[in-house]
Design a protein around this motif. Structure first.
Motif, PDB file in Angstrom:
ATOM      1  N   VAL A 139       2.907  12.327   2.319  1.00 44.06           N
ATOM      2  CA  VAL A 139       4.118  11.814   2.073  1.00 44.06           C
ATOM      3  C   VAL A 139       4.796  11.241   3.268  1.00 44.06           C
ATOM      4  O   VAL A 139       5.320  10.006   3.087  1.00 44.06           O
ATOM      5  CB  VAL A 139       5.324  12.880   1.073  1.00 44.06           C
ATOM      6  N   ALA A 140       4.934  11.785   4.180  1.00 45.12           N
ATOM      7  CA  ALA A 140       5.629  11.322   5.723  1.00 45.12           C
ATOM      8  C   ALA A 140       4.744  10.350   5.903  1.00 45.12           C
ATOM      9  O   ALA A 140       5.432   9.212   6.506  1.00 45.12           O
ATOM     10  CB  ALA A 140       5.591  12.730   6.452  1.00 45.12           C
ATOM     11  N   PHE A 141       3.530  10.135   5.733  1.00 43.62           N
ATOM     12  CA  PHE A 141       2.571   8.985   6.286  1.00 43.62           C
ATOM     13  C   PHE A 141       2.988   7.702   5.671  1.00 43.62           C
ATOM     14  O   PHE A 141       3.122   6.757   6.017  1.00 43.62           O
ATOM     15  CB  PHE A 141       1.317   9.306   6.193  1.00 43.62           C
ATOM     16  N   ALA A 142       3.183   7.916   4.052  1.00 43.60           N
ATOM     17  CA  ALA A 142       3.352   6.755   3.295  1.00 43.60           C
ATOM     18  C   ALA A 142       4.741   6.404   3.471  1.00 43.60           C
ATOM     19  O   ALA A 142       5.061   5.169   3.566  1.00 43.60           O
ATOM     20  CB  ALA A 142       3.312   7.198   1.909  1.00 43.60           C
ATOM     21  N   LEU A 143       5.673   7.190   3.639  1.00 42.96           N
ATOM     22  CA  LEU A 143       7.103   6.805   3.917  1.00 42.96           C
ATOM     23  C   LEU A 143       7.135   6.061   5.132  1.00 42.96           C
ATOM     24  O   LEU A 143       7.909   4.903   5.243  1.00 42.96           O
ATOM     25  CB  LEU A 143       8.197   8.153   4.102  1.00 42.96           C
TER      26      LEU A 143
ATOM     27  N   TYR B 234       6.907  14.981  12.222  1.00 41.51           N
ATOM     28  CA  TYR B 234       6.603  16.037  11.184  1.00 41.51           C
ATOM     29  C   TYR B 234       5.158  16.009  11.113  1.00 41.51           C
ATOM     30  O   TYR B 234       4.651  17.285  11.368  1.00 41.51           O
ATOM     31  CB  TYR B 234       7.118  15.498   9.914  1.00 41.51           C
ATOM     32  N   GLN B 235       4.339  15.196  11.105  1.00 42.39           N
ATOM     33  CA  GLN B 235       2.898  15.129  11.041  1.00 42.39           C
ATOM     34  C   GLN B 235       2.343  15.964  12.361  1.00 42.39           C
ATOM     35  O   GLN B 235       1.547  16.685  12.373  1.00 42.39           O
ATOM     36  CB  GLN B 235       2.175  13.894  10.823  1.00 42.39           C
ATOM     37  N   VAL B 236       2.799  15.576  13.510  1.00 42.96           N
ATOM     38  CA  VAL B 236       2.498  16.113  14.774  1.00 42.96           C
ATOM     39  C   VAL B 236       2.746  17.683  14.519  1.00 42.96           C
ATOM     40  O   VAL B 236       1.836  18.584  15.199  1.00 42.96           O
ATOM     41  CB  VAL B 236       3.011  15.592  16.014  1.00 42.96           C
TER      42      VAL B 236
ATOM     43  N   ILE C  99       0.716  -1.368   0.177  1.00 42.59           N
ATOM     44  CA  ILE C  99      -0.234  -0.016   0.093  1.00 42.59           C
ATOM     45  C   ILE C  99       0.993   1.320  -0.142  1.00 42.59           C
ATOM     46  O   ILE C  99       0.539   2.133  -0.698  1.00 42.59           O
ATOM     47  CB  ILE C  99      -0.976  -0.052   1.204  1.00 42.59           C
ATOM     48  N   ALA C 100       2.028   1.128   0.717  1.00 45.73           N
ATOM     49  CA  ALA C 100       2.688   2.693   0.795  1.00 45.73           C
ATOM     50  C   ALA C 100       3.338   2.662  -0.387  1.00 45.73           C
ATOM     51  O   ALA C 100       3.465   3.758  -0.840  1.00 45.73           O
ATOM     52  CB  ALA C 100       3.854   2.263   1.779  1.00 45.73           C
ATOM     53  N   LEU C 101       4.116   1.518  -1.253  1.00 48.17           N
ATOM     54  CA  LEU C 101       4.353   1.891  -2.542  1.00 48.17           C
ATOM     55  C   LEU C 101       3.619   2.370  -3.467  1.00 48.17           C
ATOM     56  O   LEU C 101       3.718   3.217  -4.442  1.00 48.17           O
ATOM     57  CB  LEU C 101       5.128   0.720  -3.161  1.00 48.17           C
ATOM     58  N   ASN C 102       2.267   1.866  -3.460  1.00 46.48           N
ATOM     59  CA  ASN C 102       1.161   2.083  -4.254  1.00 46.48           C
ATOM     60  C   ASN C 102       0.907   3.838  -3.984  1.00 46.48           C
ATOM     61  O   ASN C 102       0.554   4.641  -4.859  1.00 46.48           O
ATOM     62  CB  ASN C 102       0.052   1.412  -3.823  1.00 46.48           C
ATOM     63  N   LEU C 103       0.948   4.157  -2.677  1.00 49.66           N
ATOM     64  CA  LEU C 103       0.591   5.654  -2.452  1.00 49.66           C
ATOM     65  C   LEU C 103       1.792   6.676  -2.752  1.00 49.66           C
ATOM     66  O   LEU C 103       1.462   7.683  -3.462  1.00 49.66           O
ATOM     67  CB  LEU C 103       0.390   5.725  -0.877  1.00 49.66           C
ATOM     68  N   LEU C 104       3.249   6.031  -2.629  1.00 55.02           N
ATOM     69  CA  LEU C 104       4.081   6.934  -3.090  1.00 55.02           C
ATOM     70  C   LEU C 104       4.427   7.148  -4.553  1.00 55.02           C
ATOM     71  O   LEU C 104       4.617   8.008  -5.027  1.00 55.02           O
ATOM     72  CB  LEU C 104       5.070   6.424  -2.172  1.00 55.02           C
ATOM     73  N   PHE C 105       4.296   5.929  -5.204  1.00 58.14           N
ATOM     74  CA  PHE C 105       4.747   5.773  -6.606  1.00 58.14           C
ATOM     75  C   PHE C 105       3.686   5.495  -7.702  1.00 58.14           C
ATOM     76  O   PHE C 105       3.889   5.400  -8.654  1.00 58.14           O
ATOM     77  CB  PHE C 105       5.900   5.062  -6.856  1.00 58.14           C
ATOM     78  N   GLY C 106       2.468   5.137  -7.160  1.00 55.97           N
ATOM     79  CA  GLY C 106       1.524   4.524  -7.978  1.00 55.97           C
ATOM     80  C   GLY C 106       1.599   3.213  -8.541  1.00 55.97           C
ATOM     81  O   GLY C 106       0.984   2.849  -9.453  1.00 55.97           O
ATOM     82  N   VAL C 107       2.554   2.363  -7.660  1.00 57.88           N
ATOM     83  CA  VAL C 107       2.786   0.976  -8.352  1.00 57.88           C
ATOM     84  C   VAL C 107       1.549   0.270  -7.859  1.00 57.88           C
ATOM     85  O   VAL C 107       1.136   0.093  -6.721  1.00 57.88           O
ATOM     86  CB  VAL C 107       4.133   0.616  -7.641  1.00 57.88           C
ATOM     87  N   PRO C 108       1.087  -0.504  -8.872  1.00 53.28           N
ATOM     88  CA  PRO C 108      -0.203  -1.378  -8.539  1.00 53.28           C
ATOM     89  C   PRO C 108       0.356  -2.336  -7.259  1.00 53.28           C
ATOM     90  O   PRO C 108       1.468  -2.895  -7.009  1.00 53.28           O
ATOM     91  CB  PRO C 108      -0.406  -2.184  -9.760  1.00 53.28           C
ATOM     92  N   LEU C 109      -0.894  -2.854  -6.710  1.00 50.91           N
ATOM     93  CA  LEU C 109      -0.494  -3.565  -5.309  1.00 50.91           C
ATOM     94  C   LEU C 109       0.114  -4.788  -5.384  1.00 50.91           C
ATOM     95  O   LEU C 109       1.263  -5.222  -4.566  1.00 50.91           O
ATOM     96  CB  LEU C 109      -1.896  -3.780  -4.839  1.00 50.91           C
ATOM     97  N   LEU C 110      -0.011  -5.460  -6.556  1.00 50.30           N
ATOM     98  CA  LEU C 110       0.717  -7.007  -6.673  1.00 50.30           C
ATOM     99  C   LEU C 110       2.123  -6.751  -7.183  1.00 50.30           C
ATOM    100  O   LEU C 110       2.895  -7.308  -6.190  1.00 50.30           O
ATOM    101  CB  LEU C 110      -0.104  -7.761  -7.944  1.00 50.30           C
TER     102      LEU C 110
ATOM    103  N   VAL D 235      -6.156  17.967   4.424  1.00 54.25           N
ATOM    104  CA  VAL D 235      -6.225  18.584   5.771  1.00 54.25           C
ATOM    105  C   VAL D 235      -4.890  19.172   6.123  1.00 54.25           C
ATOM    106  O   VAL D 235      -4.614  20.313   6.439  1.00 54.25           O
ATOM    107  CB  VAL D 235      -6.658  17.814   7.010  1.00 54.25           C
ATOM    108  N   LEU D 236      -3.652  18.671   5.986  1.00 59.95           N
ATOM    109  CA  LEU D 236      -2.214  19.152   6.525  1.00 59.95           C
ATOM    110  C   LEU D 236      -1.377  19.175   5.422  1.00 59.95           C
ATOM    111  O   LEU D 236      -0.342  19.816   5.471  1.00 59.95           O
ATOM    112  CB  LEU D 236      -1.686  17.806   7.480  1.00 59.95           C
ATOM    113  N   GLY D 237      -1.911  18.989   4.460  1.00 58.02           N
ATOM    114  CA  GLY D 237      -1.004  19.327   3.001  1.00 58.02           C
ATOM    115  C   GLY D 237      -0.137  18.121   2.603  1.00 58.02           C
ATOM    116  O   GLY D 237      -0.141  17.189   3.063  1.00 58.02           O
ATOM    117  N   PRO D 238       0.233  18.211   1.251  1.00 59.90           N
ATOM    118  CA  PRO D 238       1.131  16.872   0.504  1.00 59.90           C
ATOM    119  C   PRO D 238       2.249  16.383   1.536  1.00 59.90           C
ATOM    120  O   PRO D 238       2.707  15.338   1.502  1.00 59.90           O
ATOM    121  CB  PRO D 238       1.257  17.571  -0.614  1.00 59.90           C
ATOM    122  N   GLY D 239       2.948  17.295   2.387  1.00 59.63           N
ATOM    123  CA  GLY D 239       4.048  16.939   3.055  1.00 59.63           C
ATOM    124  C   GLY D 239       3.536  15.987   4.283  1.00 59.63           C
ATOM    125  O   GLY D 239       4.493  14.777   4.266  1.00 59.63           O
ATOM    126  N   ALA D 240       2.562  16.057   4.743  1.00 57.89           N
ATOM    127  CA  ALA D 240       2.236  15.040   5.687  1.00 57.89           C
ATOM    128  C   ALA D 240       1.671  13.849   4.894  1.00 57.89           C
ATOM    129  O   ALA D 240       1.958  12.914   5.605  1.00 57.89           O
ATOM    130  CB  ALA D 240       0.781  15.631   6.460  1.00 57.89           C
TER     131      ALA D 240
END
Length: 432
Positions: A310-314, A181-183, A129-140, A303-308
């Motif tokens: 990205v931090a979540f996905a990383l 960072y998100q906090v 899921i993280a790779l999908n969120l960060l780079f759009g890689v399909p889940l499989l 809500v918090l912006g794209p940086g948040a």
């Protein structure tokens, strides 16, 4: 750690190096630290992401006290596991094999393997899921990438103990940094102090609190921690005769002290991460549960912006990779301990990745698969805790490191409470 170059029950190699100055006490204590950082990733795995953020989204900071309590229980259980390895020179699966009838130990091995497989399923899916969120890689394909990267990490485990521990600790730091960072972005520290006052708000909050506590102690790392410490009581510093009972006792007591320090720092850090997850969700989603990791990522971005986001996905990616590696390593310890059989870690990785690949290939909802994997983990809790409490309460096995009476009473209560909570979760899942 287990080393493929020596027997499973053999002593650690001697470290008497001529001409080398004896290390100071603090240096030796530091040298014994590290196993708890490997264990701690189980407490910030992708399943924790979903549970903690759901708690914050629905109830704000009210359930922070539940996370704190769960963390204390986890520290207590892991301290028992670490002490078991130090005192006996054997790990929990090995002791189950040696001390219990075969008709009991074999079913224990089967359920432990199921637990290890469920762990891998959750971690693979989280990484995908993280790779999908960060780079759009399909889940499989993302799951396959997760498998390859975590396999590279596993190659450090048998012979590069310190490198493996350092790598896992670095990933723990990535997760901590991501949520710190998100906090900061959310300004979610307001009202935090009130969250440590025990209280609930109806049946739904009780169920969620039960989920947080009940799913905290992970059975695979209860098995693993005893293996990571089982050689720490086998040798002292240069020039010490470890065959002398008084020296051996001092070495073991020093190792136990080091393990407690290790656990306090590592699991304390994991506890801070879990609290940060909840407070971020409280600030970003107060009043409603996003429902999935993908929705949480999208909501943080809005809500918090794209940086948040990205931090979540990383943080999710680091969590998935680290916890996946640790889960497979725990599976190796389980098989080697219960059966005296071992397979190459990478080969085991190829086998354990198949269920996750199958789940993603047939289109099962990833978040739902994560929840079901936690159900399997809940099932395995009593089978790890009951032998752990029994063995650490045996003077014959533990010697002078046997549990004190108060410790045994506390251990029985903790095991009963955690097992009951997990049983309650199982009933809720299967009865709706």
């Amino acid at each position: 750690m287990l080393d493929s170059r020596r027997p499973l029950n053999g002593p650690a190699p001697a470290v008497h190096t001529a001409g080398r100055a004896a290390p100071g006490r603090l240096a030796r204590l530091a040298g014994l630290c590290g196993p708890a950082f490997v264990v701690s990733v189980a407490y910030i795995d992708p399943g924790n992401f979903a549970t903690d953020m759901a708690g914050g989204a629905q109830y704000g900071t009210m359930l922070l006290w539940v996370i704190a309590l769960a963390n204390v229980l986890a520290m207590f259980v892991q301290a028992l596991s670490a002490k078991l390895g130090i005192a006996t020179g054997r790990n929990l699966p090995e002791l189950c094999r040696d001390q219990l009838p075969r008709r009991v130990s074999l079913p224990l091995w089967v359920q432990a393997e199921v637990v290890a497989a469920a762990t891998d399923l959750a971690e693979f899916i989280g990484g995908a899921i993280a790779l999908n969120l960060l780079f759009g890689v399909p889940l499989l394909p993302a799951a396959a990438i997760t498998a390859v990267v975590s396999s590279l990490l596993l190659m450090l485990a048998p012979r590069g103990r310190r490198r493996f521990e350092a790598t896992v600790a670095a990933m723990l730091a990535v997760v901590l940094a991501g949520f710190a960072y998100q906090v900061l972005l959310s300004g979610s520290l307001a009202g935090v102090a009130g969250g440590f006052v025990p209280r609930l708000a109806g049946t739904d909050s009780l169920l969620l609190a039960t989920g947080i506590i009940g799913a905290t102690v992970m059975p695979h790392v209860v098995y693993l921690h005893s293996a990571l410490t089982q050689h720490q009581g086998a040798h002292g510093g240069p020039g010490e005769d470890v065959h002398r009972e008084d020296v051996r006792g001092d070495v073991r007591r020093e190792a136990v002290r080091a393990s407690r320090m290790d656990i306090a720092v590592a699991l304390g850090t994991a506890g801070l991460v879990n609290m940060a997850m909840l407070t971020v969700a409280a600030a970003a989603f107060g009043g409603g549960d996003p429902g999935s990791l993908q929705a949480i990522h999208a909501g943080l971005g809005q809500v918090l912006g794209p940086g948040a986001a990205v931090a979540f996905a990383l943080a999710l990616l680091a969590s998935g990779l680290a916890s996946s590696s640790v889960g497979t390593y725990a599976g190796q310890v389980i098989m080697a301990g219960f059966l005296r059989r071992r397979v190459p870690l990478v080969a085991r990785r190829l086998v354990t990745m198949l269920p996750a690949m199958a789940v993603l290939a047939v289109g099962v909802d990833p978040t739902r698969a994560l929840v079901l994997s936690q159900v399997a983990l809940s099932f395995g809790i009593p089978f790890a805790l009951v032998p752990l409490v029994a063995f650490t309460s045996s003077r014959k096995l533990m010697g002078d490191l046997v549990n004190r009476r108060l410790t045994t009473v506390a251990a029985v209560v903790v095991a009963a409470v955690i097992s009951a909570l997990n049983g309650f979760l199982l009933v809720e899942v299967f009865t709706g």
